[in-house]
Write an enzyme that holds these catalytic residues in place. Structure first.
Site, mmCIF file in Angstrom:
data_model
loop_
_atom_site.group_PDB
_atom_site.id
_atom_site.type_symbol
_atom_site.label_atom_id
_atom_site.label_comp_id
_atom_site.label_asym_id
_atom_site.label_seq_id
_atom_site.Cartn_x
_atom_site.Cartn_y
_atom_site.Cartn_z
ATOM 1 N N SER A 1 0.845 -1.194 0.000
ATOM 2 C CA SER A 1 0.000 0.000 0.000
ATOM 3 C C SER A 1 0.879 1.241 0.000
ATOM 4 O O SER A 1 2.025 1.201 0.459
ATOM 5 C CB SER A 1 -0.897 0.015 1.241
ATOM 6 O OG SER A 1 -1.503 1.285 1.429
ATOM 7 N N TYR B 1 0.070 -0.082 10.702
ATOM 8 C CA TYR B 1 -0.329 -0.449 9.345
ATOM 9 C C TYR B 1 0.813 -0.199 8.372
ATOM 10 O O TYR B 1 1.118 -1.050 7.522
ATOM 11 C CB TYR B 1 -1.561 0.350 8.931
ATOM 12 C CG TYR B 1 -2.029 0.064 7.522
ATOM 13 C CD1 TYR B 1 -2.594 -1.167 7.194
ATOM 14 C CD2 TYR B 1 -1.910 1.017 6.527
ATOM 15 C CE1 TYR B 1 -3.024 -1.441 5.901
ATOM 16 C CE2 TYR B 1 -2.349 0.756 5.227
ATOM 17 C CZ TYR B 1 -2.896 -0.475 4.920
ATOM 18 O OH TYR B 1 -3.317 -0.734 3.627
#
Length: 319
Positions: A162, A188
């Site tokens: 990501s 994350y």
């Protein structure tokens, strides 16, 4: 960026656009997290090309419903469902054993499943849940399936990363937030950096054997991944507009799945791994004036990839 690998597709291409013309008959494909979001559309593309497909999911009832829909939509009956909880290493080992018992080879592994911005949670080993689910579970799965990937070579792994990797490198001195305060976005970010570094480390070890791995940035897509985020936070980030509509810059799930399918099937990537891909092309370096695309050096750092591999072996019992 000289020599950057590109394709005929752009950011608006869909997974079905990318798979067109490919025949995956006789090819075994495994997609994790295929019961929702871009995982469904990734699986749809492979099913439409005739693959022998397995959906690895936490919720098998949802998985069976998706499989039934895909069989009807594509006419492909070779779609199976398996129970897999990537945050539970025992579940990963059970799934891998069952999969190996029913398949002679594996040609494409898409490590698609993931969680994002969760409250602080830990596995039974005490590992931070986002790192454990997004990275360690997939690391263990791929290594357990290595014998099947060897038999399927040339084989490919797609590791979903990501643009969130920009939020943090892997903080090796405190991966699991035992000394520093927990930050859901830093957690994350380091898990997504780890997904990219996995592709670097994997290809260094097994690329010469015909098993390559590349990392993929699918783009911004509204899926169940945002379930832990309040609406006001999504608006503050610009994902949701003040009137409640989705930012038109977001991709659809079918568009978000396109780069995964391209990574798994593109002739341009035959024998090539260790890259970070976005919009069906090799990503350019991240730039401050274009913050929503590109890759930062820490996500492709060979030394960090080696260190991550070592600690991941220890954390999964593969050392």
């Amino acid at each position: 960026m000289a020599g950057r690998i590109t394709s005929q597709f752009d950011r608006r291409a869909t997974a079905l656009d990318v798979i067109k013309g490919h025949d995956l008959s006789g090819r075994v494909v495994l997609v994790t997290g295929a019961a929702s979001g871009i995982g469904v559309e990734t699986a749809r593309a492979f099913a439409s090309a005739g693959a022998d497909l397995t959906l690895a999911v936490r919720d098998t009832a949802k998985g069976e419903a998706v499989a039934a829909d895909l069989r009807k939509a594509t006419g492909n009956d070779r779609i199976a469902v398996g129970a897999l909880d990537l945050g539970d290493q025992a579940s990963v080992r059970r799934f891998a054993a069952d999969f190996a018992a029913s398949h002679a080879a594996l040609h494409i592994l898409v490590n698609n499943a993931g969680i994002m911005a969760t409250p602080e949670m830990r596995t039974k080993e005490g590992y931070e849940l986002q790192f454990a689910t997004n990275h360690l579970g997939h690391f263990l799965l791929a290594n357990l399936l290595l014998p099947l990937l060897r038999k399927g070579a040339p084989a490919r792994i797609v590791s979903l990363s990501s643009i969130g990797h920009r939020r943090s490198p892997v903080v090796f001195d405190d991966i699991h937030f035992k000394q520093r305060p927990y930050d859901k976005w830093a957690a994350y970010g380091q898990s997504k950096t780890a997904n990219a570094l996995f592709a670097v480390g994997w290809t260094r070890r097994f690329g010469a054997d015909g098993i390559t791995a590349n990392a993929v940035m699918p783009g911004g897509i509204m899926t169940g991944l945002q379930k832990h985020m309040p609406m006001e936070e999504q608006k503050a980030l610009g994902w949701i507009l003040p009137d409640g509509s989705i930012n038109p810059g977001m991709k659809t799930p079918a568009q978000g799945a396109a780069t995964s399918v391209w990574a798994a099937t593109a002739k341009e990537l035959q024998g090539i791994g260790g890259l970070y891909l976005e919009d069906c092309a090799e990503a350019a370096p991240w730039k401050e004036d274009a913050p929503w695309s590109g890759v930062l050096p820490h996500a492709l750092d060979a030394e960090a990839a080696e260190r991550l591999w070592s600690v991941s072996e220890e954390m999964t019992g593969l050392a």
